[in-house]
Design a protein around this motif. Structure first.
Motif, PDB file in Angstrom:
ATOM      1  N   GLU A   1     -12.242  74.757 -24.174  1.00 15.30           N
ATOM      2  CA  GLU A   1     -12.130  73.710 -25.179  1.00 15.30           C
ATOM      3  C   GLU A   1     -10.879  73.845 -26.033  1.00 15.30           C
ATOM      4  N   GLU A   2     -10.444  75.074 -26.253  1.00 17.44           N
ATOM      5  CA  GLU A   2      -9.299  75.283 -27.137  1.00 17.44           C
ATOM      6  C   GLU A   2      -7.961  75.211 -26.393  1.00 17.44           C
TER       7      GLU A   2
ATOM      8  N   THR B   1     -10.874  61.762 -21.586  1.00 14.23           N
ATOM      9  CA  THR B   1     -11.272  61.640 -22.982  1.00 14.23           C
ATOM     10  C   THR B   1     -12.789  61.618 -23.078  1.00 14.23           C
TER      11      THR B   1
ATOM     12  N   MET C   1       0.264  67.841 -27.373  1.00 16.86           N
ATOM     13  CA  MET C   1      -0.366  68.580 -26.286  1.00 16.86           C
ATOM     14  C   MET C   1       0.720  68.966 -25.284  1.00 16.86           C
TER      15      MET C   1
ATOM     16  N   ARG D   1      -7.912  65.296 -23.350  1.00 20.03           N
ATOM     17  CA  ARG D   1      -7.734  66.575 -22.675  1.00 20.03           C
ATOM     18  C   ARG D   1      -6.298  66.704 -22.161  1.00 20.03           C
ATOM     19  N   ASN D   2      -5.875  67.935 -21.959  1.00 19.83           N
ATOM     20  CA  ASN D   2      -4.603  68.190 -21.296  1.00 19.83           C
ATOM     21  C   ASN D   2      -4.703  67.720 -19.844  1.00 19.83           C
TER      22      ASN D   2
ATOM     23  N   THR E   1      -3.686  64.728 -33.822  1.00 20.19           N
ATOM     24  CA  THR E   1      -4.566  63.796 -33.110  1.00 20.19           C
ATOM     25  C   THR E   1      -5.109  62.690 -34.015  1.00 20.19           C
TER      26      THR E   1
ATOM     27  N   GLU F   1      -5.165  70.419 -17.034  1.00 16.73           N
ATOM     28  CA  GLU F   1      -6.185  71.436 -17.273  1.00 16.73           C
ATOM     29  C   GLU F   1      -6.682  72.075 -15.975  1.00 16.73           C
TER      30      GLU F   1
ATOM     31  N   ALA G   1      -9.672  62.106 -29.322  1.00 15.98           N
ATOM     32  CA  ALA G   1      -9.932  63.256 -28.448  1.00 15.98           C
ATOM     33  C   ALA G   1      -9.407  63.001 -27.039  1.00 15.98           C
TER      34      ALA G   1
ATOM     35  N   GLN H   1      -4.885  71.992 -26.316  1.00 10.79           N
ATOM     36  CA  GLN H   1      -5.037  71.124 -27.468  1.00 10.79           C
ATOM     37  C   GLN H   1      -3.892  71.332 -28.448  1.00 10.79           C
ATOM     38  N   CYS H   2      -3.707  70.355 -29.326  1.00 10.76           N
ATOM     39  CA  CYS H   2      -2.676  70.466 -30.347  1.00 10.76           C
ATOM     40  C   CYS H   2      -3.351  70.579 -31.710  1.00 10.76           C
TER      41      CYS H   2
ATOM     42  N   GLN I   1      -4.952  69.662 -35.317  1.00 18.93           N
ATOM     43  CA  GLN I   1      -5.866  68.578 -35.658  1.00 18.93           C
ATOM     44  C   GLN I   1      -5.115  67.374 -36.216  1.00 18.93           C
TER      45      GLN I   1
END
Length: 411
Positions: free
Chosen positions: A119-120, A10, A193, A108-109, A129, A112, A106, A123-124, A126
């Protein structure tokens, strides 16, 4: 040879400002100045976590910085926030004020490393989150991840107490993952996610059971070298080995679920589960061959050994393929896939040759086809009611807080 759940990294966010704005504009009962100490507490703990959870592989650093205790406390605080009317799902994100307050957790997967770091990616939506259930799920994931790391890398696999601790931590990690599944069951995949998809959670859940079962295997294996080892010891160990493979097969099946099967992480972890299943099925056959020998079923012994050789060869060939997990944890006593399979193959071939010679010269038993041998049923030492027994420990809940939340407004 052991997998560790990767962490969900995060970053620092201005949680105090966004929560204060949301409380002032949207909370039905309170204003931010009434809850200022509690909002500052949330912001402070999360800021510390953003420093500790710097990457998917920072488990050791996180533990040194007391992240596990912080995560547990933070989760208990989040649960109490939901009890006090803070947003708990994505369905009303467009109208409950969270978007206007710029409330955005915020994360992260966790996968990853394999599925991309752009960055994209991972993610799920908006709105997915903006609520405390999402934050709780991510926090719980990291608690489970740290438990799997402690079990694999910090506990003593060679001692009885170490293996007891290992089983407890893998069991708790598995329960946490099931709890996340239940917690997020009403969320759409677009609002989650990929690591929180049901298939991903199932895959990781069975990974925990698989590795906890391996601790039971190691515990009983020690008894084979003791003079008191009996036929029952071999029988039981064969069943435990078979159950390791059963858990690995379920993890593999989950990795092929529609929602995640195209992810690189699912393919890599799936390969790990497959070869581990091959290894422990072959081990189970070898152990059962010793049972057959002790019970004077020499034809069956040879057939079991044939099957062991066949399985070990298939495992060796599969382990030569690319696409395995890059870094694994665990003590050296567990060995590595290629060496374990090669050693098993060599021992099985030597034992088969000696058994065939004995049978030809002494016993003259008919040798059945190795494919006709009955399947070895597993014995699950990790057994618990996975669908119902997923309640969290008391310390994860508000009752476990040494300093309660919202004391200034509670009656």
């Amino acid at each position: 040879m052991l997998l560790t759940l990767p962490l969900k990294a995060t970053k620092r966010i201005d949680l105090l400002t966004s929560l204060s704005k949301w409380v002032d504009n949207s909370h039905p009962h309170y204003k931010a100045d009434q809850l200022s100490l509690d909002l500052k507490r949330l912001h402070s703990i999360r800021s510390d976590l953003s420093s500790s959870l710097a990457s998917y592989s920072s488990h050791s650093y996180a533990l040194k910085n007391n992240a596990l205790l912080d995560l547990i406390e933070y989760h208990a605080c989040l649960v109490e926030c939901v009890n006090y009317g803070f947003p708990s799902d994505s369905r009303d994100a467009d109208v409950n004020g969270t978007m206007d307050a710029n409330l955005h957790f915020a994360w992260r997967n966790a996968f990853e490393e394999y599925d991309g770091r752009n960055e994209e990616e991972g993610q799920c939506s908006q709105r997915g989150t903006t609520h405390f259930t999402f934050e709780r799920a991510c926090v719980l994931w990291n608690i489970a991840a740290l438990y799997t790391y402690e079990a694999a890398a910090k506990e003593d696999w060679g001692s009885k107490q170490g293996r007891v601790n290992i089983k407890q931590k893998y069991t708790l990690a598995g329960r946490i993952l099931r709890h996340i599944r239940d917690l997020t069951k009403n969320e759409k995949e677009a609002d989650l996610m990929p690591d929180l998809y049901r298939d991903s959670l199932e895959m990781c859940h069975y990974m925990c059971l698989m590795q906890g079962q391996m601790a039971a295997y190691e515990a009983l294996k020690v008894k084979l070298s003791e003079p008191t080892a009996t036929t029952s010891t071999y029988t039981l160990l064969a069943k435990i080995s078979s159950q390791v493979a059963n858990h690995a097969d379920k993890a593999l099946e989950a990795s092929q679920g529609l929602s995640i099967k195209d992810k690189s992480s699912s393919k890599v972890w799936g390969s790990h589960f497959k070869v581990l299943s091959m290894l422990f099925r072959a081990r189970a056959e070898f152990l059962q061959s010793q049972v057959e020998r002790r019970e004077y079923r020499h034809g069956n012994e040879i057939a079991r050994l044939e099957r062991t050789v066949k399985m070990a060869r298939e495992g060796i060939e599969f382990s030569k393929t690319k696409g395995f997990v890059k870094v694994v944890d665990g003590p050296s006593l567990l060995g590595k896939f290629p060496e374990n399979l090669q050693s098993l193959l060599m021992n099985a071939k030597q034992r088969r040759k000696a058994s065939v010679d004995e049978n030809n010269s002494i016993y003259h038993e008919q040798v059945p086809s190795c494919d006709s041998m009955t399947k070895i049923e597993g014995m699950d030492t990790m057994e618990y009611n996975g669908d119902k027994d997923c309640d969290l420990p008391l310390e994860f809940m508000p009752q476990g807080l040494k300093r309660p939340m919202f004391a200034s407004v509670s009656s």
